[in-house]
Design an enzyme around this catalytic site. Structure first.
Site, mmCIF file in Angstrom:
data_model
loop_
_atom_site.group_PDB
_atom_site.id
_atom_site.type_symbol
_atom_site.label_atom_id
_atom_site.label_comp_id
_atom_site.label_asym_id
_atom_site.label_seq_id
_atom_site.Cartn_x
_atom_site.Cartn_y
_atom_site.Cartn_z
ATOM 1 N N CYS A 149 2.477 15.761 -8.006
ATOM 2 C CA CYS A 149 3.557 15.114 -7.250
ATOM 3 C C CYS A 149 4.813 14.987 -8.104
ATOM 4 O O CYS A 149 4.843 14.202 -9.061
ATOM 5 C CB CYS A 149 3.047 13.755 -6.770
ATOM 6 S SG CYS A 149 4.310 12.581 -6.288
ATOM 7 N N CYS A 187 6.498 11.559 -8.263
ATOM 8 C CA CYS A 187 5.706 10.625 -9.071
ATOM 9 C C CYS A 187 6.094 10.743 -10.543
ATOM 10 O O CYS A 187 6.206 9.737 -11.245
ATOM 11 C CB CYS A 187 4.208 10.919 -8.936
ATOM 12 S SG CYS A 187 3.593 10.736 -7.256
#
Ligand SMILES: [Zn+2]
Length: 157
Positions: A79, A82
């Protein structure tokens, strides 16, 4: 065979127990993932930033049982957002050392936690107070926004 295990290497050793540098005196300290109080520097006794990893098996002990509010970072290695928000969260954990604990949960390896909090997009950030969700934020936001969000949630009640 190694694939699944690879993501777990260093879970506790490298990531959390390997040494947290005291922002006050610079001494490297080992910090446990779970403890009764809050971690303090062995040399100068100032609060240390508390950053730990948790998964389905350890979430209750590491996050829910914490005596101080917990910021939960629900993330995954693939991700991109993230990875953008992670340094800001770690900065926040340093700034709020002794007041908040940062717990990172990899949703790929923690399906129960992911399902329990209804995570549909990551990063999803939660603030837990005594195991209850006090605030929730989905998506990467700048440090200033995170700080305001956390300050607000920590000030309530
Ligand atoms: Zn120190």
């Amino acid at each position: 065979m190694i694939g699944d295990g690879a993501a777990r290497v260093g879970d506790n050793g490298a990531m959390t127990g390997g040494g947290v540098r005291c922002g006050h005196c610079g001494t490297a300290n080992r910090v446990p993932a779970a403890a009764a109080g809050t971690p303090r520097c062995g040399k100068c006794h100032q609060p240390l930033p508390w950053i730990a990893d948790a998964d389905d098996a350890t979430f209750a002990e590491v996050a829910e049982a914490a005596k101080i509010p917990v910021i939960v970072d629900l993330w995954a290695p693939w991700c991109g957002p993230c990875r953008m928000v992670s340094p800001a969260l770690e900065q926040l954990a340093r700034d709020l050392a002794g007041k908040v604990k940062l717990v990172k949960v990899n949703v790929d390896t923690s399906p129960q936690i992911s399902q329990r909090f209804g995570v549909q997009a990551i990063p999803t950030l939660l603030i837990l107070r005594h195991g209850q969700v006090a605030a929730r934020q989905t998506g990467a936001v700048p440090l200033a926004t995170l700080r305001a969000w956390a300050d607000n949630a920590l000030a309530v009640g």
